[in-house]
Design an enzyme around this catalytic site. Structure first.
Site, PDB file in Angstrom:
ATOM      1  N   ASP A  59       0.859  -1.187   0.000  1.00 13.01           N
ATOM      2  CA  ASP A  59       0.000   0.000   0.000  1.00 13.01           C
ATOM      3  C   ASP A  59       0.896   1.238   0.000  1.00 13.01           C
ATOM      4  O   ASP A  59       2.118   1.127   0.144  1.00 13.01           O
ATOM      5  CB  ASP A  59      -0.995   0.000   1.173  1.00 13.01           C
ATOM      6  CG  ASP A  59      -0.341   0.004   2.552  1.00 13.01           C
ATOM      7  OD1 ASP A  59       0.890  -0.227   2.635  1.00 13.01           O
ATOM      8  OD2 ASP A  59      -1.054   0.223   3.542  1.00 13.01           O
ATOM      9  N   TYR A  61       3.037   4.731   0.693  1.00  9.88           N
ATOM     10  CA  TYR A  61       3.747   5.303   1.852  1.00  9.88           C
ATOM     11  C   TYR A  61       2.760   6.100   2.688  1.00  9.88           C
ATOM     12  O   TYR A  61       1.873   6.780   2.154  1.00  9.88           O
ATOM     13  CB  TYR A  61       4.868   6.228   1.378  1.00  9.88           C
ATOM     14  CG  TYR A  61       6.008   5.538   0.668  1.00  9.88           C
ATOM     15  CD1 TYR A  61       6.739   4.518   1.285  1.00  9.88           C
ATOM     16  CD2 TYR A  61       6.385   5.933  -0.614  1.00  9.88           C
ATOM     17  CE1 TYR A  61       7.804   3.901   0.639  1.00  9.88           C
ATOM     18  CE2 TYR A  61       7.455   5.326  -1.274  1.00  9.88           C
ATOM     19  CZ  TYR A  61       8.162   4.306  -0.636  1.00  9.88           C
ATOM     20  OH  TYR A  61       9.206   3.712  -1.273  1.00  9.88           O
ATOM     21  N   PHE A  72       6.174   2.523  -4.471  1.00 11.26           N
ATOM     22  CA  PHE A  72       7.577   2.689  -4.065  1.00 11.26           C
ATOM     23  C   PHE A  72       8.198   4.035  -4.445  1.00 11.26           C
ATOM     24  O   PHE A  72       9.267   4.380  -3.967  1.00 11.26           O
ATOM     25  CB  PHE A  72       8.452   1.549  -4.605  1.00 11.26           C
ATOM     26  CG  PHE A  72       8.017   0.196  -4.142  1.00 11.26           C
ATOM     27  CD1 PHE A  72       8.235  -0.194  -2.829  1.00 11.26           C
ATOM     28  CD2 PHE A  72       7.361  -0.679  -4.998  1.00 11.26           C
ATOM     29  CE1 PHE A  72       7.810  -1.433  -2.376  1.00 11.26           C
ATOM     30  CE2 PHE A  72       6.940  -1.922  -4.552  1.00 11.26           C
ATOM     31  CZ  PHE A  72       7.164  -2.304  -3.248  1.00 11.26           C
ATOM     32  N   HIS A 182       9.049  -8.275   0.557  1.00 11.85           N
ATOM     33  CA  HIS A 182       8.915  -6.827   0.398  1.00 11.85           C
ATOM     34  C   HIS A 182      10.265  -6.155   0.696  1.00 11.85           C
ATOM     35  O   HIS A 182      11.015  -6.616   1.569  1.00 11.85           O
ATOM     36  CB  HIS A 182       7.842  -6.314   1.361  1.00 11.85           C
ATOM     37  CG  HIS A 182       7.362  -4.942   1.071  1.00 11.85           C
ATOM     38  ND1 HIS A 182       8.038  -3.819   1.505  1.00 11.85           N
ATOM     39  CD2 HIS A 182       6.273  -4.488   0.393  1.00 11.85           C
ATOM     40  CE1 HIS A 182       7.380  -2.739   1.116  1.00 11.85           C
ATOM     41  NE2 HIS A 182       6.313  -3.108   0.442  1.00 11.85           N
TER      42      HIS A 182
END
Length: 215
Positions: A59, A61, A72, A182
């Site tokens: 999801d 930041y 990202f 991740h």
């Protein structure tokens, strides 16, 4: 076909109507990221007929000014978050060069055909995964299924357990699926570092006579 038409089809479905009401309410009453007009930013930058790679994260930041609608990625004037720093570290280790996106802005990747998508497209400030189970997972599943059904030879980079769960929606006979933990500090040392997804992706693209991504 284009992304706008596909998203419009989703907008008309009951799950999305309910999702839209809930999201509208939360934007009014809380601090939500990314800015509302940037929720679908990834689809505006990666042209439908240029799609080559899908990078799927978790999801957005959840700190101020970071999220910009691209998984990202952060604006150039923001310090790189830990996940982005780890991605840059893996690129250097993998391909031996500095990334073209050392400032954290992945717009250039998106414009080269990399769809930077999260499984959940909004988040409340400072509360990761706070918009889980509102309906975004259905939306992104439908997008991934559409890509699987209507394209061939797409390279899917699934980072983290939320993203890896989507692998069942992808036809592995038509596409290429690469999975890794991740890139966040919590999991990057469990296999994101050393995954070599960037060189592997370019090798696959080269085999298909497609232009490689300048990472």
């Amino acid at each position: 076909m284009n992304w706008n038409k596909i998203i419009e089809i989703e907008h008309q479905k009951e799950y999305f109507i309910n999702l839209q009401k809930e999201i509208d309410s939360r934007y009014k009453n809380s601090t939500i990221y990314p800015p509302k007009e940037k929720i679908f930013h990834a689809f505006s930058l990666t042209k439908y007929d240029k799609l080559k790679v899908v990078i799927l994260g978790q999801d957005p930041y959840h700190n101020e000014n970071q999220a910009q609608g691209l998984a990202f990625s952060t604006p150039v004037d923001i310090q790189n978050p830990p996940s982005m720093r780890n991605i840059l570290q893996e690129i250097k280790s993998d391909i031996g060069d500095q990334s073209c996106a050392t400032n954290g802005d992945l717009t250039s990747w998106a414009e080269q055909g990399v769809l930077l998508l999260n499984t959940i497209l909004t988040v409340e400030a400072h509360k990761p995964k706070s918009h889980q189970n509102l309906g975004w997972e259905t939306f992104t599943s439908n997008i991934i299924k559409h890509i699987s059904d209507n394209f061939e030879g797409i390279v899917f980079l699934l980072w983290g357990s939320n993203a890896i769960q989507k692998s069942k929606l992808i036809d592995a006979k038509k596409h290429h699926i690469l999975t890794a933990p991740h890139p966040s500090p919590l999991s990057s040392y469990r296999g994101f570092f050393g995954c070599e997804h960037f060189s592997k992706t370019n090798k696959i693209l080269k085999m298909q006579n497609k232009s490689e991504i300048i990472w």
